[in-house]
Design an enzyme around this catalytic site. Structure first.
Site, short mmCIF file in Angstrom:
data_model
loop_
_atom_site.label_atom_id
_atom_site.label_comp_id
_atom_site.label_asym_id
_atom_site.label_seq_id
_atom_site.Cartn_x
_atom_site.Cartn_y
_atom_site.Cartn_z
N GLY A 46 0.70 -0.95 0.25
CA GLY A 46 -0.18 0.05 -0.05
C GLY A 46 0.77 1.27 -0.27
O GLY A 46 2.28 1.22 0.61
N GLN A 51 3.02 10.44 1.25
CA GLN A 51 3.89 9.42 1.55
C GLN A 51 5.12 9.15 0.21
O GLN A 51 6.18 9.46 0.39
CB GLN A 51 4.38 7.87 1.42
CG GLN A 51 3.51 7.45 2.80
CD GLN A 51 3.60 5.86 2.60
OE1 GLN A 51 2.15 5.53 2.09
NE2 GLN A 51 3.91 4.96 3.35
N CYS A 89 6.47 -0.15 7.08
CA CYS A 89 5.69 1.11 7.16
C CYS A 89 6.66 1.71 5.79
O CYS A 89 7.82 1.57 6.06
CB CYS A 89 5.67 2.90 7.55
SG CYS A 89 5.32 3.90 6.66
N LEU A 90 6.77 1.77 4.06
CA LEU A 90 7.13 2.26 3.41
C LEU A 90 8.04 3.33 3.76
O LEU A 90 9.02 4.05 3.07
CB LEU A 90 7.07 2.87 1.80
CG LEU A 90 6.68 0.94 1.11
CD1 LEU A 90 5.18 1.29 0.51
CD2 LEU A 90 7.45 0.22 1.72
N HIS A 132 -4.56 0.80 6.98
CA HIS A 132 -2.97 2.18 7.98
C HIS A 132 -3.01 2.85 6.78
O HIS A 132 -2.81 3.68 7.13
CB HIS A 132 -2.36 1.18 7.40
CG HIS A 132 -0.90 1.08 7.19
ND1 HIS A 132 0.35 0.89 8.09
CD2 HIS A 132 0.07 1.63 6.61
CE1 HIS A 132 1.64 1.33 7.98
NE2 HIS A 132 1.53 2.28 7.28
N GLU A 133 -3.36 3.02 5.30
CA GLU A 133 -3.26 4.21 4.47
C GLU A 133 -4.41 4.85 4.72
O GLU A 133 -4.11 6.37 4.20
CB GLU A 133 -3.18 3.52 3.12
CG GLU A 133 -2.41 2.19 2.92
CD GLU A 133 -0.83 2.74 2.70
OE1 GLU A 133 -0.85 3.64 2.39
OE2 GLU A 133 -0.04 1.68 3.41
N HIS A 136 -2.48 7.32 7.03
CA HIS A 136 -2.31 8.03 6.77
C HIS A 136 -2.79 9.51 6.02
O HIS A 136 -2.11 10.62 5.69
CB HIS A 136 -1.13 7.23 5.34
CG HIS A 136 -0.20 6.71 5.38
ND1 HIS A 136 1.40 7.50 6.44
CD2 HIS A 136 0.59 5.53 5.63
CE1 HIS A 136 2.04 6.81 6.42
NE2 HIS A 136 1.90 5.62 5.21
#
Length: 188
Positions: A46, A51, A89-90, A132-133, A136
């Site tokens: 994701g 991000q 997380c990226l 999660h996304e 963000h």
């Protein structure tokens, strides 16, 4: 197609509320394509617009064999209790922790053409990824959902990692592209 730089922990955009998408343009479509390519190159499931330094309320997801463009999402229903699962997380590379998320959710969102749809009873990795996304998109990171003790531990670990990301950016090398998308790859 291009890879976008990923903003890492400490970048102010990760803490900002995103703005509703009101225009579904070719530029938005290109952004979505670049986000999918970036997510895949970074080996994620994701990726949210903040991000990659953008403020649109938009994320892309590829989890449990479901590939989605999720624009202006809202969690409209939560089912079951909370279930704990490991997340990374990226934007906080190499840091992982157990996070409590709802067992199943229903999300209402728009697709790349602006049509509304619902993802009903999203569970497992897909449900966790969507939660999660969507966090963000509201300026929240998975570390915000940790106990104070676990958050301190994660931040201590991050102190060792953050030097790898000058200017709070994670730059992906073009060599990380899948062969079929690598611009330098030739069919001849």
């Amino acid at each position: 197609m291009s890879l976008l730089d990923i903003h890492v922990f400490g970048s102010p955009i990760l803490r900002q509320e995103t703005e509703l998408v009101t225009e579904f343009t070719p530029a938005l479509r290109r952004l979505v394509d670049d986000m999918f390519d970036t997510m895949e190159a970074a080996k994620g499931v994701g990726l949210a617009a903040p991000q990659v330094g953008r403020n649109e309320r938009l994320c892309v997801v590829d989890a449990d064999d479901v590939r989605l463009v999720v624009i202006n999402p809202e969690i409209v229903h939560k089912e079951g209790g909370l279930v704990r699962g490991e997340e990374g997380c990226l934007s906080i590379p190499e840091i992982y922790a157990d996070v409590d998320r709802h067992t199943r959710i229903t999300v209402r969102a728009q697709d790349i053409d602006g049509k509304w749809y619902e993802i009903e009873h999203a569970a497992n990795l897909l449900g966790r990824c969507l939660q999660h996304e969507i966090d963000h998109l509201h300026g929240k990171l998975f570390t915000d959902r940790l106990s104070m003790l676990k958050k301190r531990s994660a931040m201590r670990d991050w102190d060792y990692e953050k030097a790898k990301y000058p200017k709070n950016l994670r730059v992906l090398p073009v060599g990380d592209l899948p062969p079929e998308k690598d611009a330098s790859a030739s069919d001849t």
